[in-house]
Motif scaffolding. Structure first.
Motif, mmCIF file in Angstrom:
data_model
loop_
_atom_site.group_PDB
_atom_site.id
_atom_site.type_symbol
_atom_site.label_atom_id
_atom_site.label_comp_id
_atom_site.label_asym_id
_atom_site.label_seq_id
_atom_site.Cartn_x
_atom_site.Cartn_y
_atom_site.Cartn_z
ATOM 1 N N THR A 164 28.522 9.870 -2.170
ATOM 2 C CA THR A 164 27.343 9.535 -2.768
ATOM 3 C C THR A 164 27.693 8.511 -3.768
ATOM 4 O O THR A 164 29.021 8.532 -4.166
ATOM 5 N N SER A 165 26.686 7.809 -4.433
ATOM 6 C CA SER A 165 26.903 7.012 -5.577
ATOM 7 C C SER A 165 27.532 7.725 -6.695
ATOM 8 O O SER A 165 28.391 7.281 -7.526
ATOM 9 N N GLU A 166 26.990 9.052 -7.136
ATOM 10 C CA GLU A 166 27.346 9.732 -8.049
ATOM 11 C C GLU A 166 28.988 10.169 -8.004
ATOM 12 O O GLU A 166 29.662 10.296 -8.946
ATOM 13 N N THR A 168 31.039 8.534 -6.409
ATOM 14 C CA THR A 168 32.093 7.460 -6.528
ATOM 15 C C THR A 168 32.172 7.027 -8.247
ATOM 16 O O THR A 168 33.322 6.586 -8.559
ATOM 17 N N TYR A 169 31.058 6.830 -8.865
ATOM 18 C CA TYR A 169 30.956 6.702 -10.124
ATOM 19 C C TYR A 169 31.849 7.727 -10.874
ATOM 20 O O TYR A 169 32.498 7.414 -11.816
ATOM 21 N N ARG A 170 31.870 9.028 -10.558
ATOM 22 C CA ARG A 170 32.423 9.962 -11.057
ATOM 23 C C ARG A 170 34.238 9.820 -11.056
ATOM 24 O O ARG A 170 34.815 9.912 -12.015
ATOM 25 N N TRP A 171 34.362 9.205 -9.896
ATOM 26 C CA TRP A 171 35.817 8.914 -9.532
ATOM 27 C C TRP A 171 36.385 7.986 -10.391
ATOM 28 O O TRP A 171 37.537 7.978 -10.909
ATOM 29 N N MET A 172 35.537 6.873 -10.410
ATOM 30 C CA MET A 172 35.795 5.592 -11.301
ATOM 31 C C MET A 172 35.972 6.060 -12.645
ATOM 32 O O MET A 172 36.997 5.374 -13.255
ATOM 33 N N SER A 173 35.218 6.657 -13.352
ATOM 34 C CA SER A 173 35.181 7.160 -14.407
ATOM 35 C C SER A 173 36.330 8.051 -14.865
ATOM 36 O O SER A 173 37.085 7.725 -16.026
ATOM 37 N N GLN A 174 36.717 8.872 -13.948
ATOM 38 C CA GLN A 174 37.994 9.527 -14.250
ATOM 39 C C GLN A 174 39.323 8.748 -14.356
ATOM 40 O O GLN A 174 40.176 9.017 -15.177
ATOM 41 N N ARG A 175 39.064 7.648 -13.800
ATOM 42 C CA ARG A 175 40.280 6.758 -14.051
ATOM 43 C C ARG A 175 40.309 5.561 -14.754
ATOM 44 O O ARG A 175 40.929 4.638 -14.677
ATOM 45 N N SER A 176 39.062 5.607 -15.501
ATOM 46 C CA SER A 176 38.459 4.264 -16.325
ATOM 47 C C SER A 176 38.416 3.074 -15.509
ATOM 48 O O SER A 176 39.132 2.023 -16.039
ATOM 49 N N MET A 177 38.036 3.166 -14.284
ATOM 50 C CA MET A 177 37.822 1.942 -13.402
ATOM 51 C C MET A 177 36.629 1.499 -13.196
ATOM 52 O O MET A 177 35.533 2.121 -13.056
ATOM 53 N N THR A 178 36.528 0.345 -13.540
ATOM 54 C CA THR A 178 35.323 -0.631 -13.500
ATOM 55 C C THR A 178 34.956 -0.851 -11.804
ATOM 56 O O THR A 178 35.695 -0.711 -10.888
ATOM 57 N N HIS A 179 33.784 -1.364 -11.358
ATOM 58 C CA HIS A 179 33.411 -1.595 -10.075
ATOM 59 C C HIS A 179 34.073 -2.858 -9.465
ATOM 60 O O HIS A 179 34.596 -2.834 -8.381
ATOM 61 N N THR A 180 34.421 -3.595 -10.456
ATOM 62 C CA THR A 180 35.310 -4.847 -10.167
ATOM 63 C C THR A 180 36.529 -4.620 -9.948
ATOM 64 O O THR A 180 37.247 -5.186 -8.933
ATOM 65 N N GLN A 181 37.085 -3.480 -10.886
ATOM 66 C CA GLN A 181 38.664 -3.106 -10.266
ATOM 67 C C GLN A 181 38.802 -2.508 -9.184
ATOM 68 O O GLN A 181 39.644 -2.462 -8.662
ATOM 69 N N LEU A 182 37.599 -1.557 -8.699
ATOM 70 C CA LEU A 182 37.562 -0.921 -7.440
ATOM 71 C C LEU A 182 37.539 -1.775 -6.480
ATOM 72 O O LEU A 182 38.235 -1.487 -5.371
ATOM 73 N N GLU A 183 36.700 -2.768 -6.523
ATOM 74 C CA GLU A 183 36.911 -3.720 -5.357
ATOM 75 C C GLU A 183 38.083 -4.381 -5.231
ATOM 76 O O GLU A 183 38.659 -4.659 -4.044
#
Length: 365
Positions: A164-166, A168-183
């Motif tokens: 889910t989007s939630e 994914t965003y939680r995973w990114m938040s835990q690693r201080s990662m933006t959507h651009t960085q994830l891409e």
């Protein structure tokens, strides 16, 4: 504000002049900078430096950052030296790994905390591989289409169970990662996968034909026993029917030490390929039919394995097999480049590095 700024500039300039006159090493220079940082707590003061490789001379620059105002760069260049704007100056944050509050952990400090890195050839090779892959991609760039990138992101999310989007965003938040960085992260993985395909595509079928026997696969149940006498005794009990194989495995699991418990639970069921085994083990397994209990096989000093052959499926050139061969060929491709690469390590103890990372050791890993 203006008077404070002038005082800062005067003190910083005096600090830089003193560094030059005393020929100070960066480690000491950073310690001396703390006095200025304490004197002007409302100003972010950072030290940059570059060391010339031919004479080990150091050129310093100080950044004064006033929040909401701007940043001033102050440096001093002695006569007959080259001013830093004309050099390939190393930015101060390139060597930083993480900042917690106002404390920065450098890569060198982090590696120093990971003593195991020096005893892990696989980890060392991964670091070298990253450089070699980047070098290849700079010479021969690989681009992803929008659809390829989307497929890569979808596959990455499934692999990490982020459905889910939630999530994914939680995973990114835990690693201080933006959507651009994830891409960028996923793009890197996808590009490396395309590079692997490019390097290995024309060789996969031939490799399988030449090494088919190495991919013979057996599905087994196995567990370890300490002591030859105990292993032989348990083997005879299973053969005679006094206890079945699964009861024996359970008893051994419950009786084992914590370390052995972890190994036993992890290896009770396994899919083994001939190339991953010793000749003794491979010959014993593939010479028997499914359902056969093998005689105890010695593994370590006083450790034996009791193995029940469950199935021996045919060796097929399917998608899974092709992916396995791609990894083997790509690692061989990287190993060839590691063997001839010129490697210089910039962190850790230099004497220790010179002993550990000789070309033969790096290539052999």
């Amino acid at each position: 504000m203006k008077n404070q700024f002038q005082n800062e500039l005067e003190d910083v300039f005096a600090y830089l002049m003193q560094l030059h006159q005393d020929n100070i090493h960066p480690k000491v220079a950073r310690k001396r900078l703390r006095r200025l940082q304490q004197q002007y707590p409302n100003t972010e003061i950072n030290l940059l430096w570059e060391e010339e490789s031919y004479d080990y001379s150091v050129h310093y620059d100080v950044l004064l950052r006033h929040p909401g105002e701007g940043t001033v760069s102050v440096s001093f260049c002695p006569d007959r030296a080259l001013p830093w704007p004309m050099r390939g100056v190393h930015r101060w944050h390139d060597a930083d790994l993480v900042k917690v509050n106002n404390t920065v952990l450098t890569i060198e400090q982090a590696i120093g905390c990971l003593d195991s890195v020096w005893d892990e050839p696989k980890l060392v090779n991964r670091l070298l591989n990253a450089c070699l892959i980047q070098e290849e991609l700079e010479k021969n760039p690989i681009e992803l289409t929008d659809s390829e990138l989307q497929l890569a992101i979808d596959g990455w999310r499934r692999a990490h169970r982020l459905y889910t989007s939630e999530d994914t965003y939680r995973w990114m938040s835990q690693r201080s990662m933006t959507h651009t960085q994830l891409e960028q992260y996923v793009t890197t993985e996808a590009v490396v996968a395309k590079l692997r395909d490019k390097v290995t595509a024309s060789r996969i079928k031939d490799y399988f034909t030449q090494h088919k026997a190495n991919f013979d696969t057996a599905h087994v149940a196995q567990f370890s026993i300490h002591g030859k006498q105990k292993a032989e005794q348990l083997y005879q009990q299973v053969l005679s029917g006094d206890i079945d194989f699964w009861q024996a495995a359970q008893q051994q699991f419950l009786a084992a030490s914590q370390k052995s418990v972890e190994q036993t639970s992890r290896m009770l069921f396994a899919e083994l390929q001939r190339r991953q085994m010793t000749d003794q083990k491979a010959n014993a397994i593939f010479s028997e039919k499914p359902g056969k209990l093998l005689k105890p096989l010695k593994t370590d000093d006083d450790c034996y394995e009791l193995i029940l052959v469950l199935a021996i499926p045919p060796t097929c050139f399917d998608v899974k097999m092709q992916q396995t061969i791609k990894r083997i060929l790509f690692e061989a491709w990287l190993a060839e480049r590691r063997q001839v690469a010129k490697v210089e390590w910039y962190w850790g103890n230099a004497d220790r590095l010179s002993q550990l990372f000789v070309p033969e050791q790096v290539a052999a890993g």
